[in-house]
Scaffold this motif. Structure first.
Motif, PDB file in Angstrom:
ATOM      1  N   LEU A  67       0.692  -1.088   0.139  1.00 46.70           N
ATOM      2  CA  LEU A  67       0.042  -0.046  -0.031  1.00 46.70           C
ATOM      3  C   LEU A  67       0.659   1.165  -0.189  1.00 46.70           C
ATOM      4  O   LEU A  67       1.874   1.372   0.575  1.00 46.70           O
ATOM      5  CB  LEU A  67      -0.932   0.107   1.102  1.00 46.70           C
ATOM      6  N   PRO A  68       0.407   2.485  -0.708  1.00 46.49           N
ATOM      7  CA  PRO A  68      -0.782   2.525  -1.445  1.00 46.49           C
ATOM      8  C   PRO A  68      -0.693   1.804  -2.945  1.00 46.49           C
ATOM      9  O   PRO A  68       0.421   1.379  -3.329  1.00 46.49           O
ATOM     10  CB  PRO A  68      -0.912   3.870  -1.710  1.00 46.49           C
ATOM     11  N   ILE A  69      -1.771   1.718  -3.483  1.00 47.11           N
ATOM     12  CA  ILE A  69      -1.737   0.852  -4.755  1.00 47.11           C
ATOM     13  C   ILE A  69      -0.789   1.408  -5.652  1.00 47.11           C
ATOM     14  O   ILE A  69      -0.594   2.755  -5.770  1.00 47.11           O
ATOM     15  CB  ILE A  69      -3.119   0.453  -5.588  1.00 47.11           C
ATOM     16  N   SER A  70       0.108   0.564  -6.402  1.00 43.62           N
ATOM     17  CA  SER A  70       1.061   1.245  -7.334  1.00 43.62           C
ATOM     18  C   SER A  70       0.467   1.558  -8.702  1.00 43.62           C
ATOM     19  O   SER A  70      -0.636   1.119  -9.141  1.00 43.62           O
ATOM     20  CB  SER A  70       1.989   0.359  -7.551  1.00 43.62           C
ATOM     21  N   TYR A  71       1.236   2.150  -9.552  1.00 45.55           N
ATOM     22  CA  TYR A  71       0.814   2.309 -10.957  1.00 45.55           C
ATOM     23  C   TYR A  71       0.512   1.286 -11.649  1.00 45.55           C
ATOM     24  O   TYR A  71       1.486   0.553 -11.685  1.00 45.55           O
ATOM     25  CB  TYR A  71       1.639   3.636 -11.542  1.00 45.55           C
ATOM     26  N   GLY A  72      -0.441   1.050 -12.335  1.00 38.05           N
ATOM     27  CA  GLY A  72      -0.635  -0.119 -13.010  1.00 38.05           C
ATOM     28  C   GLY A  72      -1.273  -1.376 -12.357  1.00 38.05           C
ATOM     29  O   GLY A  72      -1.331  -2.574 -12.843  1.00 38.05           O
ATOM     30  N   GLN A  73      -0.991  -1.448 -11.027  1.00 43.52           N
ATOM     31  CA  GLN A  73      -1.461  -2.514 -10.325  1.00 43.52           C
ATOM     32  C   GLN A  73      -2.672  -2.793 -10.189  1.00 43.52           C
ATOM     33  O   GLN A  73      -3.855  -2.218  -9.948  1.00 43.52           O
ATOM     34  CB  GLN A  73      -1.033  -2.427  -8.823  1.00 43.52           C
ATOM     35  N   THR A  74      -3.274  -4.291 -10.582  1.00 37.71           N
ATOM     36  CA  THR A  74      -4.333  -4.699 -11.040  1.00 37.71           C
ATOM     37  C   THR A  74      -5.077  -5.516  -9.862  1.00 37.71           C
ATOM     38  O   THR A  74      -6.306  -6.085 -10.056  1.00 37.71           O
ATOM     39  CB  THR A  74      -4.637  -5.260 -12.378  1.00 37.71           C
ATOM     40  N   SER A 133     -10.410   8.625 -11.800  1.00 40.51           N
ATOM     41  CA  SER A 133      -9.089   9.412 -11.514  1.00 40.51           C
ATOM     42  C   SER A 133      -8.128   8.077 -11.442  1.00 40.51           C
ATOM     43  O   SER A 133      -7.016   8.266 -11.859  1.00 40.51           O
ATOM     44  CB  SER A 133      -9.100  10.190 -10.221  1.00 40.51           C
ATOM     45  N   VAL A 134      -8.593   7.023 -10.920  1.00 40.82           N
ATOM     46  CA  VAL A 134      -7.675   5.749 -10.879  1.00 40.82           C
ATOM     47  C   VAL A 134      -7.372   5.130 -12.297  1.00 40.82           C
ATOM     48  O   VAL A 134      -6.093   4.811 -12.554  1.00 40.82           O
ATOM     49  CB  VAL A 134      -8.296   4.433  -9.988  1.00 40.82           C
ATOM     50  N   ARG A 135      -8.274   5.181 -13.007  1.00 40.52           N
ATOM     51  CA  ARG A 135      -7.949   4.674 -14.479  1.00 40.52           C
ATOM     52  C   ARG A 135      -7.157   5.886 -15.056  1.00 40.52           C
ATOM     53  O   ARG A 135      -6.366   5.404 -16.059  1.00 40.52           O
ATOM     54  CB  ARG A 135      -9.562   4.663 -15.145  1.00 40.52           C
ATOM     55  N   ARG A 136      -7.357   6.972 -14.930  1.00 37.69           N
ATOM     56  CA  ARG A 136      -6.869   7.993 -15.811  1.00 37.69           C
ATOM     57  C   ARG A 136      -5.325   7.990 -15.250  1.00 37.69           C
ATOM     58  O   ARG A 136      -4.438   8.385 -16.020  1.00 37.69           O
ATOM     59  CB  ARG A 136      -7.379   9.318 -15.845  1.00 37.69           C
ATOM     60  N   TYR A 137      -5.178   8.323 -13.814  1.00 38.46           N
ATOM     61  CA  TYR A 137      -3.854   8.647 -13.593  1.00 38.46           C
ATOM     62  C   TYR A 137      -2.977   7.454 -13.079  1.00 38.46           C
ATOM     63  O   TYR A 137      -1.844   7.496 -12.850  1.00 38.46           O
ATOM     64  CB  TYR A 137      -3.899   9.556 -12.236  1.00 38.46           C
ATOM     65  N   LEU A 138      -3.440   6.592 -12.559  1.00 36.14           N
ATOM     66  CA  LEU A 138      -2.860   5.265 -12.245  1.00 36.14           C
ATOM     67  C   LEU A 138      -2.729   4.036 -13.101  1.00 36.14           C
ATOM     68  O   LEU A 138      -2.239   3.005 -12.757  1.00 36.14           O
ATOM     69  CB  LEU A 138      -3.593   4.771 -10.814  1.00 36.14           C
ATOM     70  N   ASP A 139      -3.590   4.357 -14.185  1.00 43.87           N
ATOM     71  CA  ASP A 139      -3.583   3.105 -15.332  1.00 43.87           C
ATOM     72  C   ASP A 139      -3.911   1.842 -14.813  1.00 43.87           C
ATOM     73  O   ASP A 139      -3.438   0.797 -15.075  1.00 43.87           O
ATOM     74  CB  ASP A 139      -2.153   3.188 -15.868  1.00 43.87           C
ATOM     75  N   ILE A 140      -5.140   1.897 -13.965  1.00 43.52           N
ATOM     76  CA  ILE A 140      -5.788   0.740 -13.486  1.00 43.52           C
ATOM     77  C   ILE A 140      -7.144   0.335 -14.118  1.00 43.52           C
ATOM     78  O   ILE A 140      -8.068   1.556 -13.762  1.00 43.52           O
ATOM     79  CB  ILE A 140      -5.610   0.666 -11.902  1.00 43.52           C
TER      80      ILE A 140
END
Length: 282
Positions: A113-120, A273-280
């Protein structure tokens, strides 16, 4: 053995934890006979920030809530410390602050934690890193009356024996107890419990399960949290009361906790925001 360890190890049967999110809820819990309470991370985020549980809450904000809640009564409050709000050094500070705030114990999980970029999907840190974080937490506490509880869970696709091995290693680090999240199957519980004879705390999230008092006894389950229904009920009640004040008709469908919490925490905006900025995207 520590004072906290002894206090739960000597419990006859198991204690049901009262999920509390404010001083009044804590006083109600004491009046109704609860000895232990739980301040959950998700509930803290919702009640303090009005946001989904995305690790937006800071340890300072958590400690503020815990201080006000713990000082309102003699309820022994266990706090969801997530992953310690950072690395081992951050964990040390979180422990110190929560102990000063009057909490009785903290649970520290091995989730990344926190979730990382692209972490699915849910990821765990290495056992070695978690053991070092637990050691840091044990060193940071001022009194053995404050409990350190190692928390883990069954991750999708993971062999149950691997969970038992993590539990064994965390137990060997010297923690006062083991917290298992999402385990509702007797066989899973029994296999995992072979990894440690330390007192167990079980979080079922209110899911239906086939666990019995016999299973709890055999696996040394001493603390049980089924979910955060008090907070959920308070949200539904608040909406119903406000609707009445506004002279707005309310149907039973309107009084749905998940729908209300999704709408008023702006879940769709955060998902975007998660989809746009974290690529999830899952």
């Amino acid at each position: 053995m520590t004072a906290f360890y002894n206090s739960i190890a000597e419990t006859v049967g198991y204690e049901v934890l009262a999920s509390v999110h404010c001083p009044i809820a804590a006083r109600m819990a004491v009046d109704l006979g609860f000895n232990y309470g739980m301040v959950g991370g998700s509930v803290a985020s919702l009640s303090m920030l009005g946001t989904p549980d995305l690790m937006l809450l800071t340890s300072t904000e958590l400690c503020d809530l815990v201080k006000r809640t713990s000082q309102s009564s003699n309820l022994k409050i266990i706090v969801d410390g997530d992953a310690g709000y950072g690395n081992a050094l951050n964990t040390m500070r979180t422990v110190v602050e929560l102990e000063m705030a009057g909490a009785s114990a903290i649970t520290l999980e091995d989730t990344k934690l926190p979730i990382s970029y692209g972490q699915t999907k849910t990821k765990l840190i290495s056992p070695r890193e978690q053991i070092d974080k637990l050691a840091a937490a044990l060193d940071a506490r001022k009194s053995d009356r404050f409990g350190i509880i190692a928390r883990t869970q069954v991750v999708a696709g993971e062999e149950i024996e691997a969970v038992a091995e993590r539990v064994f290693q965390y137990s060997e680090a010297g923690v006062d107890g083991i917290c298992l999240a999402g385990v509702t199957d007797p066989e899973q519980l029994e296999v995992i419990s072979r990894g440690s004879d330390k007192p167990k705390m079980l979080i079922t999230y209110g899911k239906k399960n086939t666990l019995t008092d016999g299973h709890y006894k055999n696996c040394n389950v001493k603390l049980l949290l089924s979910g955060h229904t008090p907070f959920e009920a308070s949200i539904v009640a608040a909406y119903h009361a406000l609707s009445s004040l506004a002279s707005k008709p309310v149907s039973q469908d309107d009084l749905n906790y998940k729908s209300l919490i999704g709408k008023y925490t702006e879940q769709e905006r955060f998902d975007s925001s998660v989809r746009r900025y974290l690529d999830i995207f899952e």
